[in-house]
Write an enzyme that holds these catalytic residues in place. Sequence first.
Site, mmCIF file in Angstrom:
data_model
loop_
_atom_site.group_PDB
_atom_site.id
_atom_site.type_symbol
_atom_site.label_atom_id
_atom_site.label_comp_id
_atom_site.label_asym_id
_atom_site.label_seq_id
_atom_site.Cartn_x
_atom_site.Cartn_y
_atom_site.Cartn_z
ATOM 1 N N HIS A 102 0.837 -1.193 0.000
ATOM 2 C CA HIS A 102 0.000 0.000 0.000
ATOM 3 C C HIS A 102 0.873 1.244 0.000
ATOM 4 O O HIS A 102 1.782 1.380 0.823
ATOM 5 C CB HIS A 102 -0.918 0.017 1.225
ATOM 6 C CG HIS A 102 -2.094 -0.901 1.109
ATOM 7 N ND1 HIS A 102 -3.171 -0.855 1.959
ATOM 8 C CD2 HIS A 102 -2.367 -1.881 0.208
ATOM 9 C CE1 HIS A 102 -4.055 -1.782 1.599
ATOM 10 N NE2 HIS A 102 -3.582 -2.414 0.541
ATOM 11 N N LYS A 141 1.148 -0.331 15.277
ATOM 12 C CA LYS A 141 2.541 -0.421 15.703
ATOM 13 C C LYS A 141 2.875 -1.643 16.561
ATOM 14 O O LYS A 141 4.048 -1.892 16.841
ATOM 15 C CB LYS A 141 2.933 0.845 16.498
ATOM 16 C CG LYS A 141 2.930 2.118 15.668
ATOM 17 C CD LYS A 141 3.861 2.006 14.482
ATOM 18 C CE LYS A 141 3.797 3.203 13.582
ATOM 19 N NZ LYS A 141 4.446 2.949 12.283
ATOM 20 N N TYR A 170 4.059 6.656 10.175
ATOM 21 C CA TYR A 170 3.203 5.525 9.837
ATOM 22 C C TYR A 170 3.989 4.415 9.145
ATOM 23 O O TYR A 170 3.813 3.232 9.444
ATOM 24 C CB TYR A 170 2.062 5.997 8.937
ATOM 25 C CG TYR A 170 0.947 4.985 8.788
ATOM 26 C CD1 TYR A 170 -0.111 4.938 9.699
ATOM 27 C CD2 TYR A 170 0.932 4.066 7.740
ATOM 28 C CE1 TYR A 170 -1.131 4.008 9.582
ATOM 29 C CE2 TYR A 170 -0.078 3.128 7.603
ATOM 30 C CZ TYR A 170 -1.110 3.110 8.526
ATOM 31 O OH TYR A 170 -2.120 2.180 8.420
ATOM 32 N N TYR A 202 -9.294 5.284 7.784
ATOM 33 C CA TYR A 202 -9.478 5.673 9.183
ATOM 34 C C TYR A 202 -10.520 6.788 9.210
ATOM 35 O O TYR A 202 -10.427 7.738 8.419
ATOM 36 C CB TYR A 202 -8.179 6.197 9.781
ATOM 37 C CG TYR A 202 -7.080 5.175 9.950
ATOM 38 C CD1 TYR A 202 -6.826 4.586 11.187
ATOM 39 C CD2 TYR A 202 -6.267 4.810 8.879
ATOM 40 C CE1 TYR A 202 -5.806 3.653 11.348
ATOM 41 C CE2 TYR A 202 -5.249 3.878 9.036
ATOM 42 C CZ TYR A 202 -5.027 3.310 10.264
ATOM 43 O OH TYR A 202 -4.018 2.391 10.425
ATOM 44 N N PRO A 237 -4.137 0.111 18.951
ATOM 45 C CA PRO A 237 -3.926 -0.359 17.576
ATOM 46 C C PRO A 237 -4.069 0.705 16.507
ATOM 47 O O PRO A 237 -3.836 0.417 15.327
ATOM 48 C CB PRO A 237 -4.997 -1.449 17.417
ATOM 49 C CG PRO A 237 -6.076 -1.058 18.388
ATOM 50 C CD PRO A 237 -5.366 -0.432 19.550
#
Length: 391
Positions: free
Chosen positions: A72, A297, A385, A201, A293
């Site tokens: 991704h 990580k 990220y 998200y 979550p």
Amino acid sequence: MRTQVGIIGGGPSGLILSQLLHLQGIESVVLERKTMDYVLTRIRAGVLEQGCVDLLREARVHERMDREGYEHGGFDIAFQGACHRVDLKGLTKGTGVMVYGQTEITRDLIDARRAAGGTIIEEADVIGVEDAETNSPVIRYRKDGQEHTLTCDFVAGCDGYHGASRRAIPSRLLKTFEKVYPFGWLGIMSETPPAADELIYTRHERGFALCSMRNANLSRHYIQCSLDDKVEDWSDDRFWDELRRRLPENVAETLVTGPSIEKSIAPLRSFVCETMRHGRLFLAGDAAHIVPPTGAKGLNLAASDIYFLSRGLIEYYKNGSEAGLDVYTAKALRRVWMAERFSWWMTSLLHNFPETGGFGSRMQDAELDYMFGSEAAMMSLAENYVGLPYE
């Protein structure tokens, strides 16, 4: 029984360590409280940083990941009815993430250890670790009603938050930090296509939501829920209806729903045990730290712990030097705290916190408005990220 490195815990971190050591000619024994078949039923995250991907390749368990995983280059944050894409590769000079389920990683590692004749003792209930401050620490465990001992040069505690490893460190020496969040995540897995090609998200007035995936026909979705909720309170239809309410209209309209094949509620917490070494006992992964979550990580932090620990152990057996082991805690904790910060920030940004009221909600809105208009802010989000460097 005696071995060079005794590893408590047969999850990904313990198995990666065992495999890396094996490739350098170092013996290990893995003790797992459950059966490995049970371990493979655990549903966990599947967003891998580049550092974790590289470590799996170093461990030579990457072939199926490279074939079946999904690279991704970004993800979406949905806010005020619209999706805003975070272009990970564009913001980080080409670095993205790999979507490949933790269950599949564990399966690959089990296959590799068994193919190499590695010793994994299943249903071994560890009672404790003794003599950690000597050169021959001992792991005591119970199997089939009998008590056994495993004498080692070193012990790696990879047995999770509730495991025996951390309890083996005297309480007077433990230094811990914790934050418990006032909500949980209700998650379901379904044999349905993902809501989008990349993760979404969502920040919404009704609460956080996340649309994730495992493969082209296996989706993982989450919604923020009360800690008082119970799984049986949530029918599949109720979950899908609530998820649609929190998603942008164009995503909700095309969302494919179906029966859940797994459903659970997970509380959220941040936890760090800064005492990651006691003599020749080393903690790694969830035994030493927990992250919410939101930032994906957990597994990635365990991988970086194993990166540092494996190098320290290899240096010891190759050169007789304990230098790498002596800096393990400092190196691991530096990265742990940066990942804890990012996970806390992502959680604080995207969830509803009843105690903060209207002012807190407006601050979250302002933060998102600023971030979407600032390349520097987006770059900071992206580099955290995809994962900060190990060294």
